[in-house]
Motif scaffolding. Structure first.
Motif, short mmCIF file in Angstrom:
data_model
loop_
_atom_site.label_atom_id
_atom_site.label_comp_id
_atom_site.label_asym_id
_atom_site.label_seq_id
_atom_site.Cartn_x
_atom_site.Cartn_y
_atom_site.Cartn_z
N TYR A 45 1.00 -1.24 0.17
CA TYR A 45 0.21 -0.39 0.09
C TYR A 45 0.68 1.51 0.18
O TYR A 45 0.60 2.30 -0.74
N LEU A 46 2.34 1.33 1.39
CA LEU A 46 2.41 2.48 0.87
C LEU A 46 3.73 2.53 -0.81
O LEU A 46 3.95 3.47 -0.90
N VAL A 48 2.25 1.58 -3.49
CA VAL A 48 1.53 2.11 -4.11
C VAL A 48 0.78 3.92 -4.32
O VAL A 48 0.96 4.25 -5.55
N VAL A 49 1.13 3.73 -2.88
CA VAL A 49 1.04 5.49 -2.76
C VAL A 49 1.99 6.73 -3.02
O VAL A 49 1.43 7.66 -3.35
N GLY A 50 2.89 5.70 -3.06
CA GLY A 50 4.07 6.53 -3.11
C GLY A 50 4.38 6.32 -5.37
O GLY A 50 4.86 7.57 -5.68
N ALA A 52 1.41 6.56 -7.22
CA ALA A 52 1.19 7.41 -7.41
C ALA A 52 1.73 9.10 -6.99
O ALA A 52 1.05 9.85 -7.87
N ILE A 53 1.62 9.63 -6.41
CA ILE A 53 2.79 10.55 -5.78
C ILE A 53 3.47 11.72 -7.13
O ILE A 53 3.45 12.43 -7.25
N TYR A 91 -4.95 17.38 2.68
CA TYR A 91 -4.73 17.49 3.52
C TYR A 91 -4.74 18.28 4.79
O TYR A 91 -4.32 17.65 6.25
#
Length: 96
Positions: A45-46, A48-50, A52-53, A91
Motif C-alpha cells: 500500500y505504501l 502504491v501510494v508512493g 501515485a504521488i 491535506y
C-alpha cells in the motif's frame, strides 16, 4: 515540432518506468528499516501510494512545461495553479 498533447503523453510514457522504480526501491528499504506494520500488503500500500504521488508530481511539471513557452512564464503560472490544488486537496482537513 510536436503537438503539446503528444509531447505530454509520450514524455510521461517514456519516463514512467523510472518514476515507478524509485518509489518501489525507496518503499521497500525504508518501510522495514523504520519498523512499520510487518505484513507485506501494508508495505505494498505504501509503495502504491508512493508511485501515485510520484507520477502525479511529474505530470504536473510536464503539464506546466508544455503549457508555457519559457521559464519565466512557467515560474509565474505554476504556483498560482498549485497552491489552490494543495489547499483544497484535503491535506488540511480536520478529522474530528
Amino acid at each position: 515540432m510536436y503537438r503539446v498533447d503528444a509531447y505530454f503523453v509520450m514524455r510521461n510514457v517514456a519516463e514512467t518506468p523510472i518514476f515507478i522504480f524509485i518509489p518501489v526501491f525507496y518503499g521497500l528499504i525504508i518501510y522495514y528499516l523504520i519498523g512499520l506494520n510487518p505484513p507485506f500488503d501494508a508495505c505494498l500500500y505504501l509503495i502504491v501510494v508512493g508511485i501515485a504521488i510520484s507520477l502525479v508530481g511529474v505530470s504536473y511539471g510536464y503539464f506546466i512545461s508544455a503549457v508555457c513557452n519559457n521559464t519565466d512564464l512557467a515560474l509565474a503560472v505554476g504556483p498560482p495553479i498549485f497552491i489552490p490544488l494543495q489547499l483544497l486537496g484535503g491535506y488540511y482537513l480536520n478529522n474530528k
